[in-house]
Design a protein around this motif. Sequence first.
Motif, short mmCIF file in Angstrom:
data_model
loop_
_atom_site.label_atom_id
_atom_site.label_comp_id
_atom_site.label_asym_id
_atom_site.label_seq_id
_atom_site.Cartn_x
_atom_site.Cartn_y
_atom_site.Cartn_z
N LYS A 286 0.83 -1.19 0.00
CA LYS A 286 0.00 0.00 0.00
C LYS A 286 0.88 1.26 0.00
O LYS A 286 1.80 1.37 0.79
CB LYS A 286 -0.91 0.02 1.23
CG LYS A 286 -2.09 -0.93 1.14
CD LYS A 286 -3.00 -0.78 2.35
CE LYS A 286 -4.27 -1.61 2.22
NZ LYS A 286 -5.15 -1.46 3.39
N GLY A 287 0.56 2.18 -0.89
CA GLY A 287 1.32 3.43 -0.97
C GLY A 287 2.57 3.34 -1.82
O GLY A 287 3.35 4.29 -1.87
N LEU A 288 2.76 2.22 -2.51
CA LEU A 288 3.98 2.06 -3.32
C LEU A 288 4.04 3.06 -4.46
O LEU A 288 5.12 3.55 -4.80
CB LEU A 288 4.06 0.63 -3.87
CG LEU A 288 5.28 0.30 -4.73
CD1 LEU A 288 6.57 0.45 -3.92
CD2 LEU A 288 5.19 -1.10 -5.31
N VAL A 289 2.89 3.37 -5.07
CA VAL A 289 2.89 4.27 -6.22
C VAL A 289 3.38 5.67 -5.85
O VAL A 289 4.33 6.17 -6.46
CB VAL A 289 1.49 4.32 -6.87
CG1 VAL A 289 1.45 5.41 -7.95
CG2 VAL A 289 1.15 2.97 -7.48
N PRO A 290 2.77 6.35 -4.86
CA PRO A 290 3.30 7.67 -4.51
C PRO A 290 4.74 7.61 -3.98
O PRO A 290 5.52 8.54 -4.19
CB PRO A 290 2.34 8.17 -3.42
CG PRO A 290 1.67 6.95 -2.90
CD PRO A 290 1.58 6.01 -4.06
N ASN A 291 5.09 6.50 -3.34
CA ASN A 291 6.46 6.37 -2.86
C ASN A 291 7.45 6.28 -4.03
O ASN A 291 8.52 6.89 -3.99
CB ASN A 291 6.59 5.12 -1.98
CG ASN A 291 7.91 5.06 -1.26
OD1 ASN A 291 8.22 5.91 -0.44
ND2 ASN A 291 8.70 4.05 -1.56
N SER A 292 7.09 5.54 -5.07
CA SER A 292 7.98 5.41 -6.22
C SER A 292 8.15 6.74 -6.94
O SER A 292 9.25 7.08 -7.37
CB SER A 292 7.42 4.37 -7.20
OG SER A 292 7.36 3.09 -6.60
N VAL A 293 7.06 7.50 -7.04
CA VAL A 293 7.12 8.78 -7.74
C VAL A 293 8.11 9.72 -7.06
O VAL A 293 8.84 10.47 -7.73
CB VAL A 293 5.73 9.43 -7.80
CG1 VAL A 293 5.80 10.85 -8.35
CG2 VAL A 293 4.80 8.57 -8.65
N LYS A 294 8.18 9.68 -5.74
CA LYS A 294 9.06 10.60 -5.02
C LYS A 294 10.44 10.04 -4.76
O LYS A 294 11.42 10.77 -4.76
CB LYS A 294 8.43 11.03 -3.70
CG LYS A 294 8.43 9.95 -2.64
CD LYS A 294 7.80 10.42 -1.36
CE LYS A 294 7.93 9.36 -0.27
NZ LYS A 294 9.33 9.08 0.09
N VAL A 295 10.55 8.72 -4.53
CA VAL A 295 11.82 8.14 -4.10
C VAL A 295 12.81 7.97 -5.23
O VAL A 295 13.99 8.31 -5.09
CB VAL A 295 11.59 6.78 -3.40
CG1 VAL A 295 12.88 5.98 -3.30
CG2 VAL A 295 11.02 7.01 -2.01
N VAL A 296 12.37 7.45 -6.36
CA VAL A 296 13.30 7.13 -7.45
C VAL A 296 14.08 8.36 -7.93
O VAL A 296 15.31 8.33 -7.96
CB VAL A 296 12.55 6.45 -8.61
CG1 VAL A 296 13.48 6.28 -9.81
CG2 VAL A 296 12.02 5.09 -8.16
#
Length: 321
Positions: A286-296
């Motif tokens: 859960k929350g992987l999508v917004p995390n990927s957008v900011k982390v990568v």
Amino acid sequence: MQSLASASLSLLVESPEECQSRTAVAPLERMKILLQVQNPHNIKYNGTIQGLKYIWRTEGFRGLFKGNGTNCARIVPNSAVKFFSYEQASKGILHLYQQQTGNEDAQLTPVLRLGAGACAGIIAMSATYPMDMVRGRITVQTEKSPYQYRGMFHALTTVLKEEGPRALYKGWLPSVIGVVPYVGLNFAVYESLKDWLIKSRPFGLVQDSELSVTTRLACGAAAGTIGQTVAYPLDVIRRRMQMTGWSHAASVITGDGRGKVPLEYTGMIDAFRKTVRHEGFGALYKGLVPNSVKVVPSIALAFVSYEMVKDILGVEIRISD
């Protein structure tokens, strides 16, 4: 001395950039945490876009940046400790490796880089973990929460008073375990990709021994994607454990099915077991999508800016050294 200079430069130059980048993606960071701990029986956030619109509608513009101040304050010591620890650990591990093999020209292998990165991540994370713990709670509280933390120091003192000093390290174990694949893979994949590109020069991407900024950004993005995907379930469990025992939590945190009573976890394994049992395996992402957008992009920029600043200011030791 050069490693100390590198850490100082990281603190003085990279930390402001880190704070700016963290502020730019703060709404995504808050959305990620809210999705991670959301009660599956009281859904408020159905996805990143809908969730951001809901926060804007119910809490206004400031609601999108809740917890960002504490996050920025945490980044300053975390960045300096992480890069300084990585260079010290790399030098120590390389020295032991050269002694063991009897080869003074031996270089760090991907596995050794993984170990050095993991050591750096654990040290930096442990040093700033209480700030991360209270940041999670500040981020989760809403305008309808029955009790409000007024800021980082108020949250720290309140948790100490009501729950004791051990509460500041709730979720520390999955964080430590998650650091190994996350930070370790970040450094290992980044350095290994750089070495491979320089030595093999595929598709004519590399004309000399130096990689372009674009290529290094791509290496950093690949490293960030792999590291955060592998370690993400541990981050979800970490956040859920941080919320346990918080009697003033809003009903947004994961509950027992009645929508208000938060689940209690006896430990990391129990948290994994209850999460999967009540919500399925997909809850661990859960929350992987917004995390990927900011982390990568953040990881990519962190690596490149760190090396470029050291090049400009004449610090000879590079991360890969």
